[in-house]
Design an enzyme around this catalytic site. Structure first.
Site, mmCIF file in Angstrom:
data_model
loop_
_atom_site.group_PDB
_atom_site.id
_atom_site.type_symbol
_atom_site.label_atom_id
_atom_site.label_comp_id
_atom_site.label_asym_id
_atom_site.label_seq_id
_atom_site.Cartn_x
_atom_site.Cartn_y
_atom_site.Cartn_z
ATOM 1 N N SER A 135 0.807 -1.221 0.000
ATOM 2 C CA SER A 135 0.000 0.000 0.000
ATOM 3 C C SER A 135 0.841 1.273 0.000
ATOM 4 O O SER A 135 2.010 1.260 0.416
ATOM 5 C CB SER A 135 -0.843 -0.053 1.282
ATOM 6 O OG SER A 135 -1.276 1.194 1.693
ATOM 7 N N TYR B 215 -1.014 0.253 10.240
ATOM 8 C CA TYR B 215 -1.290 -0.475 9.003
ATOM 9 C C TYR B 215 -0.075 -0.429 8.075
ATOM 10 O O TYR B 215 0.402 -1.452 7.587
ATOM 11 C CB TYR B 215 -2.514 0.144 8.331
ATOM 12 C CG TYR B 215 -2.855 -0.386 6.960
ATOM 13 C CD1 TYR B 215 -3.463 -1.626 6.810
ATOM 14 C CD2 TYR B 215 -2.593 0.366 5.809
ATOM 15 C CE1 TYR B 215 -3.800 -2.102 5.546
ATOM 16 C CE2 TYR B 215 -2.932 -0.102 4.547
ATOM 17 C CZ TYR B 215 -3.531 -1.336 4.419
ATOM 18 O OH TYR B 215 -3.863 -1.804 3.178
ATOM 19 N N LYS C 248 2.276 -3.550 6.900
ATOM 20 C CA LYS C 248 2.459 -3.854 5.481
ATOM 21 C C LYS C 248 3.949 -3.836 5.133
ATOM 22 O O LYS C 248 4.447 -4.697 4.406
ATOM 23 C CB LYS C 248 1.697 -2.841 4.615
ATOM 24 C CG LYS C 248 0.190 -3.069 4.589
ATOM 25 C CD LYS C 248 -0.177 -4.260 3.712
ATOM 26 C CE LYS C 248 -1.671 -4.492 3.601
ATOM 27 N NZ LYS C 248 -2.002 -5.713 2.840
#
Lengths: 321, 321
Positions: free
Chosen positions: B124, B148, B152
């Site tokens: 991402s 997040y 990732k």
């Protein structure tokens, strides 16, 4: 305050403990106890017998061990324990267990205490790799080409997120290769960077597994200990959203190291080095940067060594029996 | 061959499965079975009833679940399952469990099979953060400013190391924000990037939580599915020591998105958007890059969308009832 040093029986761990005891304080607070946690007890009796030192034998991948040595009075943790590069490459599971899982457990235990201890984590040149600029910059992407470098990079990311969330007050210090280490060769791919100086000074032959033109990024043990303490004392606010610092070092080629050895100890000593390339080691070391931009660390008051000949002289001084 | 799609009941997972069934083959081999693994079953009956689809309900953080759906014939894994950005920020433990631990367990199970399946991992824009250049380059350092993004980035590092060691044949595709997603708003901080188009097209009001000048980096669902398949088919050798690709996207400001909506659907539709800044979302989204250099992905044959108005038109087309 209490201080925990993981890898506390290691060479840097013991030197750090002695330096802290000499200072008597950290972050302006008197040091009441230093816990040296490691899988073995420190060899230095003067240290283990010291009233304010607690030498503890334990496996940091066992959360219960960490819980028993971190309490509400533990205001600083120096997390030095690691499986070194060569070993982490050879034994993937062990590297993951200590370099990643134990680091995460340490952060979790610190977080659970709720008082945001300062956690100083030592990282490495090995987080870099692939095609690199001559001088690595602060914003150069990490691209580790070893499992050790990968595990260090992951622990860095975890520490940064725990810090950003306010769970701990973490700092990552990326250390150059430490040279000259006393003692024996170890399983680090960089072991030669001490061996080619240390062994000849004892009159013993030493094998250099990489090409003489190979550029390495070095810091003396004294410089490393000074940086660890200074890194712990930096004001949180000055670190902004990036608590990661590339420490100042010396960019020297292996040939320049050998020339410094000749300058300090003479032609005969220098001639005790044999070159025998070892592809396994060369493959790891060649992916590490030979220098990085340290402007940020310098602005924050961290300094390195002046030149490698002086580093050798200090090593001789410190290891005179 | 068998294919596993984690997050297979999700919007992209289902679209990917349909695209794969239409093709009938991947990497030159006929597809015998597609397993759609998720915590819920896919909503699309045409998909779940398909002879070559196996819809499976299970928790990917349970290694036994992964082991029961990955076998020697599983030659490709699309690992799409994730706790989205807003939720991972609000529930740290859940994000760690799914985005990190489950990803690692997936790599371990694939490694244990010994046949080096291709593993396509979706990462991402959120791995970037802090001070960024206008256009992020391939060698720009990751500096995630959310849990997040951290998780990732860690999963990326693990996948790269497992690939370097020859345990799997992994590929990381960093996805732009997917827009326009059908369905309902979700807990992703980027949810608005679909909501401000989707809801007005239904005649409903939608709230934009960020400033109109905010630049986002977008990819259509169709573009994402094409990229996933193309990413899986890239020759291993062409990826070198860096199996991470920043996918092509469209760099548009929120105001430009709204202008495209006006162009496609008229003034009245566009007027259904209300601006109401939400600091929590703005804080996360503002750390993401608004564009990145995609030369490498393009050289490898990956393409994006032409313009955002066409993306809206395709969304209207695909969601006509």
């Amino acid at each position: 305050m209490k201080i925990l040093i993981t890898g506390g029986a290691g060479f840097i761990g013991q030197r750090l403990a002695k330096a802290l005891l000499e200072r008597g304080e950290l972050n302006g607070k008197p040091i009441d106890e230093i816990v040296l946690l490691d899988i073995t007890l420190p060899g230095d009796a003067a240290l283990t017998n010291h009233a304010r030192v607690r030498a503890a034998k334990g496996d940091i991948s066992d959360r219960a061990v960490l819980e028993s040595y971190i309490d509400d009075r533990t205001e600083a943790v120096f997390h030095l324990a690691a499986i070194v590069s060569g070993q982490a490459e050879a034994d993937f599971d062990l590297g993951m267990k200590i370099n990643l899982d134990a680091s995460r457990a340490l952060l979790e235990v610190c977080h659970a205490k709720g008082h945001k201890p300062r956690v100083v984590f030592t990282s490495s040149v090995a987080v870099y790799g692939g095609t690199l600029p001559d001088v690595v910059q602060d914003d150069t992407a990490l691209n580790p080409q070893s499992s050790y470098g990968t595990q260090k990079a992951i622990a860095e990311l975890l520490l940064c997120d725990y810090t950003r969330r306010g769970y701990i007050d973490g700092r990552v210090l990326r250390l150059p290769t430490i040279s000259v280490r006393p003692g024996k060769p170890n399983a680090a791919a960089s072991s030669f960077a001490s061996g080619i100086i240390r062994e000849p000074l004892k009159g013993e032959r030493s094998t250099c597994p990489v090409d003489g033109a190979t550029r390495v990024w070095l810091l003396s043990p004294r410089g490393a200990v000074e940086a660890l303490i200074a890194g712990c004392e930096i004001d949180r606010a000055k670190l902004g959203n990036r608590p990661v610092l590339n420490l100042p070092g010396l960019s020297v080629s292996v040939n320049e190291m050998i020339e410094a050895l000749r300058e300090v100890a003479g032609e005969d000593t220098m001639k005790l080095i044999d070159f025998q390339r070892d592809e396994r080691i060369e493959k790891i070391v060649s992916t590490w940067p030979g220098a990085w931009n340290t402007a940020r660390a310098e602005q924050l008051g961290l300094t390195g060594d002046k030149n490698f000949a002086d580093v050798i002289r200090a090593f001789i001084d410190e290891n005179r029996s």
